[in-house]
Design a protein around this motif. Structure first.
Motif, PDB file in Angstrom:
ATOM      1  N   UNK A 290       0.838  -1.204   0.000  1.00  0.00           N
ATOM      2  CA  UNK A 290       0.000   0.000   0.000  1.00  0.00           C
ATOM      3  C   UNK A 290       0.870   1.250   0.000  1.00  0.00           C
ATOM      4  N   UNK A 291       1.919   1.245   0.812  1.00  0.00           N
ATOM      5  CA  UNK A 291       2.832   2.380   0.860  1.00  0.00           C
ATOM      6  C   UNK A 291       3.524   2.590  -0.484  1.00  0.00           C
ATOM      7  N   UNK A 292       3.869   1.487  -1.164  1.00  0.00           N
ATOM      8  CA  UNK A 292       4.506   1.593  -2.475  1.00  0.00           C
ATOM      9  C   UNK A 292       3.553   2.188  -3.506  1.00  0.00           C
ATOM     10  N   UNK A 293       2.271   1.809  -3.440  1.00  0.00           N
ATOM     11  CA  UNK A 293       1.280   2.383  -4.353  1.00  0.00           C
ATOM     12  C   UNK A 293       1.158   3.887  -4.133  1.00  0.00           C
ATOM     13  N   UNK A 294       1.091   4.301  -2.882  1.00  0.00           N
ATOM     14  CA  UNK A 294       0.971   5.730  -2.582  1.00  0.00           C
ATOM     15  C   UNK A 294       2.210   6.498  -3.018  1.00  0.00           C
ATOM     16  N   UNK A 295       3.376   5.885  -2.878  1.00  0.00           N
ATOM     17  CA  UNK A 295       4.610   6.579  -3.253  1.00  0.00           C
ATOM     18  C   UNK A 295       4.729   6.786  -4.752  1.00  0.00           C
TER      19      UNK A 295
END
Length: 364
Positions: A290-295
């Motif tokens: 999820x953090x990678x998608x947001x980044x």
């Protein structure tokens, strides 16, 4: 000597034993969840949904190899709510939606719609349910029959399901067209005479023509330009308020999902990695994926650059998913445990679920 001591401290994992323990624990959990009463406040309840497609069969028809498109997906949805499902291409978003609609027969799990278990319904039993569950397809160009007029496209489902008396069908369709932003004189026109945004309005009108309770929106704005996207999203929200519709909104665009959704599910390789309210997911994303998608979302402020999380590993095939955590081949925080042990899908905040060993360590 030092190297030998380090090797002794590395935990040893027996994949066969771990797999057996995991399957036994999963079956116990599924049995417990299936025994629970249906939630009367929910229009849709999905429990441990699974969908596999056969790749190889023996001469007797026994499946020897299969593609696991959706694996152990669970969530609840109330009337008037929107669930956004996000993830990269091939993660199982669309298959999840189609399995819920029974366009794909689920391999396992439960689908409870409006207080009724429809998992094993045949086509005859599903016919009255079809009126209450509709879909808006991704491509407005290929999802409309080219030889039918707009009036014919919208009248057919109304007549088939007997929504209004036959003599009132045209007036009903014209009122529906007006509600969806379509002019009366479009009634006699054909799909090729319209732009992409107008075609998608026709698709929306077709889905709503039978007064459904649940609409699955399969990337309904991905083929449209930004200004038209905003019009379609505002139209969907307006119709939701007027008709108390429940939406499952499938998309790659996190900004669109944030605008329209109440809850968000993040999928990767067929599994639900994280699930929670919109506020929880955007305020405090838990899973590394999820953090990678947001980044990856571009930041318009040049003075406030987002730190990109690079996923450098290979993307596994759904036909041969990795052991342990499905994301470990690309996760920058993966440990040896991630390669062998499947993380437990747990509730870390009220209504906020995730599956990650790193979170298990942080929470004891």
């Amino acid at each position: 000597m030092a190297d030998e001591k380090v090797m002794e401290n590395v935990p040893q994992y027996d994949d066969a034993v771990l797999e057996k323990e995991f399957q036994e624990k999963r079956q116990r959990q599924i049995a417990e969840d299936f025994a629970k009463p249906f939630d009367p406040d929910c229009i849709l309840e999905v429990r441990h949904l699974r969908k596999c497609f056969p790749l190889k069969k023996t001469i007797t028809g026994k499946v020897t190899k299969e593609l696991v498109a959706v694996d152990d997906v669970s969530f609840k949805l109330k009337a008037g709510e929107t669930l956004g499902i996000v993830g990269e291409s091939g993660c199982g978003k669309t298959t999840t939606g189609r399995a819920i609609l029974k366009l794909h027969q689920p391999t396992g799990g439960q689908i409870i719609f409006n207080g009724e278990d429809i998992t094993h319904f045949d086509s005859k039993q599903m016919r009255p349910i079809r009126q209450q569950m509709q879909i808006i397809f991704q491509d407005p160009y290929s999802s409309l029959p080219p030889r039918s007029t707009v009036g014919g496209i919208l009248s057919e489902p109304v007549e088939v399901h007997g929504i209004v008396p036959k003599e009132q069908v045209k007036d009903y369709v014209l009122e529906l067209m007006d509600k969806c932003g379509l002019r009366d004189y479009y009634y006699e026109r054909y799909p090729h005479e319209f732009s992409g945004g107008q075609r998608q309005r026709i698709c929306i009108a077709r889905a709503l023509s039978v007064n459904p309770k649940l609409v699955i929106c399969d990337e309904p704005v991905s083929a449209l330009d930004v200004s038209i996207q905003a019009q379609i999203i505002n139209l969907l929200k307006k119709l939701q308020r007027e008709m108390n519709l429940a939406y499952i909104f499938i998309s790659h665009d996190l900004s669109v999902v944030k605008f329209i959704s109440d809850k968000i599910g993040v999928m990767y390789l067929g599994a639900m990695m994280e699930f929670g309210t919109k506020e929880d997911i955007f305020r405090n994303p838990l899973h590394p994926y999820t953090k990678a998608l947001f980044s990856a979302v571009p930041n318009p402020d040049p003075d406030n650059k987002t730190e990109r999380i690079k996923l450098e590993g290979d993307i596994p095939s759904p036909a041969n998913p990795p052991k342990g955590c499905r994301f470990h081949t690309r996760c920058p925080y993966a440990t040896e445990k991630c390669k062998h042990v499947v993380p437990e899908y747990r509730e870390y905040e009220p209504g906020h679920f995730a599956a990650c060993h790193m979170l298990e360590q942080d929470n004891g």
